[in-house]
Design a protein around this motif. Structure first.
Motif, PDB file in Angstrom:
ATOM      1  N   SER A  47       0.776  -1.246   0.032  1.00 56.37           N
ATOM      2  CA  SER A  47      -0.121  -0.058  -0.069  1.00 56.37           C
ATOM      3  C   SER A  47       0.856   1.338  -0.020  1.00 56.37           C
ATOM      4  O   SER A  47       0.278   2.394  -0.210  1.00 56.37           O
ATOM      5  N   THR A  48       2.171   1.082   0.522  1.00 52.10           N
ATOM      6  CA  THR A  48       3.026   2.329   0.363  1.00 52.10           C
ATOM      7  C   THR A  48       4.475   1.821  -0.493  1.00 52.10           C
ATOM      8  O   THR A  48       4.572   0.766  -0.580  1.00 52.10           O
ATOM      9  N   MET A  49       5.092   2.888  -0.782  1.00 50.90           N
ATOM     10  CA  MET A  49       6.353   3.019  -1.799  1.00 50.90           C
ATOM     11  C   MET A  49       7.121   3.918  -1.089  1.00 50.90           C
ATOM     12  O   MET A  49       6.976   5.292  -1.317  1.00 50.90           O
ATOM     13  N   LEU A  50       8.445   3.647  -0.957  1.00 53.04           N
ATOM     14  CA  LEU A  50       9.370   4.745  -0.797  1.00 53.04           C
ATOM     15  C   LEU A  50      10.566   4.719  -2.034  1.00 53.04           C
ATOM     16  O   LEU A  50      10.928   3.570  -2.169  1.00 53.04           O
ATOM     17  N   ASP A  51      10.588   5.844  -2.966  1.00 52.49           N
ATOM     18  CA  ASP A  51      11.369   5.876  -3.893  1.00 52.49           C
ATOM     19  C   ASP A  51      12.466   6.579  -3.824  1.00 52.49           C
ATOM     20  O   ASP A  51      12.394   7.887  -3.608  1.00 52.49           O
ATOM     21  N   CYS A  52      13.525   6.014  -3.441  1.00 51.77           N
ATOM     22  CA  CYS A  52      14.857   6.896  -3.184  1.00 51.77           C
ATOM     23  C   CYS A  52      15.770   7.324  -4.335  1.00 51.77           C
ATOM     24  O   CYS A  52      15.653   6.336  -5.172  1.00 51.77           O
ATOM     25  N   ALA A  53      15.866   8.608  -4.519  1.00 50.39           N
ATOM     26  CA  ALA A  53      16.677   8.971  -5.740  1.00 50.39           C
ATOM     27  C   ALA A  53      15.505   9.003  -6.831  1.00 50.39           C
ATOM     28  O   ALA A  53      15.803   8.306  -7.954  1.00 50.39           O
ATOM     29  N   CYS A  54      14.524   9.374  -6.532  1.00 46.12           N
ATOM     30  CA  CYS A  54      13.319   9.153  -7.291  1.00 46.12           C
ATOM     31  C   CYS A  54      13.340   9.923  -8.896  1.00 46.12           C
ATOM     32  O   CYS A  54      12.635   9.468  -9.729  1.00 46.12           O
ATOM     33  N   GLY A  55      14.202  10.706  -8.988  1.00 50.01           N
ATOM     34  CA  GLY A  55      14.497  11.615 -10.173  1.00 50.01           C
ATOM     35  C   GLY A  55      12.888  12.242 -10.522  1.00 50.01           C
ATOM     36  O   GLY A  55      12.307  13.046  -9.944  1.00 50.01           O
ATOM     37  N   GLY A  56      12.593  11.856 -11.664  1.00 48.81           N
ATOM     38  CA  GLY A  56      11.104  12.322 -12.166  1.00 48.81           C
ATOM     39  C   GLY A  56       9.772  11.419 -11.613  1.00 48.81           C
ATOM     40  O   GLY A  56       8.877  11.570 -12.235  1.00 48.81           O
ATOM     41  N   CYS A  57      10.001  10.722 -10.534  1.00 50.04           N
ATOM     42  CA  CYS A  57       9.043   9.929 -10.153  1.00 50.04           C
ATOM     43  C   CYS A  57       8.370   8.750 -11.150  1.00 50.04           C
ATOM     44  O   CYS A  57       7.145   8.387 -11.195  1.00 50.04           O
ATOM     45  N   ALA A  58       9.339   8.489 -11.806  1.00 52.13           N
ATOM     46  CA  ALA A  58       8.993   7.180 -12.876  1.00 52.13           C
ATOM     47  C   ALA A  58       8.438   5.934 -12.358  1.00 52.13           C
ATOM     48  O   ALA A  58       7.618   5.327 -12.928  1.00 52.13           O
ATOM     49  N   GLY A  59       8.869   5.764 -11.093  1.00 51.73           N
ATOM     50  CA  GLY A  59       8.298   4.555 -10.326  1.00 51.73           C
ATOM     51  C   GLY A  59       6.799   4.873  -9.855  1.00 51.73           C
ATOM     52  O   GLY A  59       6.410   3.740  -9.197  1.00 51.73           O
ATOM     53  N   TYR A  60       6.160   6.017 -10.030  1.00 49.91           N
ATOM     54  CA  TYR A  60       4.981   6.320  -9.278  1.00 49.91           C
ATOM     55  C   TYR A  60       4.057   5.217  -9.890  1.00 49.91           C
ATOM     56  O   TYR A  60       3.883   4.873 -11.195  1.00 49.91           O
ATOM     57  N   ILE A  61       3.298   4.855  -8.965  1.00 48.31           N
ATOM     58  CA  ILE A  61       2.068   3.807  -9.389  1.00 48.31           C
ATOM     59  C   ILE A  61       0.762   4.292  -8.790  1.00 48.31           C
ATOM     60  O   ILE A  61       0.656   4.368  -7.422  1.00 48.31           O
TER      61      ILE A  61
END
Length: 83
Positions: A47-61
């Motif tokens: 239900s949660t996600m931490l994206d370190c060094a996310c840049g442009g948040c391409a990992g967003y779901i």
């Protein structure tokens, strides 16, 4: 100058003029590794996600409580503007 300051300065100097190249490094939404990660997150019903060094948040779901962290102010502001 510390390594972090050197890295941040490089991004400040280059991110706006090389942004297209930068996103090319990340691969698109259909990049096999990106699809595998997203499928794993969805299959495990995280239900949660931490994206370190996310840049442009391409990992967003969509539908996941997403937190992105990056040290480059330009990219942080760009991500905030995306919502």
């Amino acid at each position: 100058m510390s390594k972090l300051k050197v890295q941040n300065q490089w991004w400040l100097d280059n991110v706006t003029r090389r942004e297209g190249e930068f996103y090319g490094w990340l691969g698109g939404d259909n990049d096999p590794s990106r699809v595998a990660v997203k499928n794993h997150i969805l299959d495990e019903k995280y239900s949660t996600m931490l994206d370190c060094a996310c840049g442009g948040c391409a990992g967003y779901i969509d539908g996941i409580d997403y937190t992105g962290i990056d040290s480059t102010p330009y990219l942080v502001n760009r991500a905030k503007n995306k919502g």
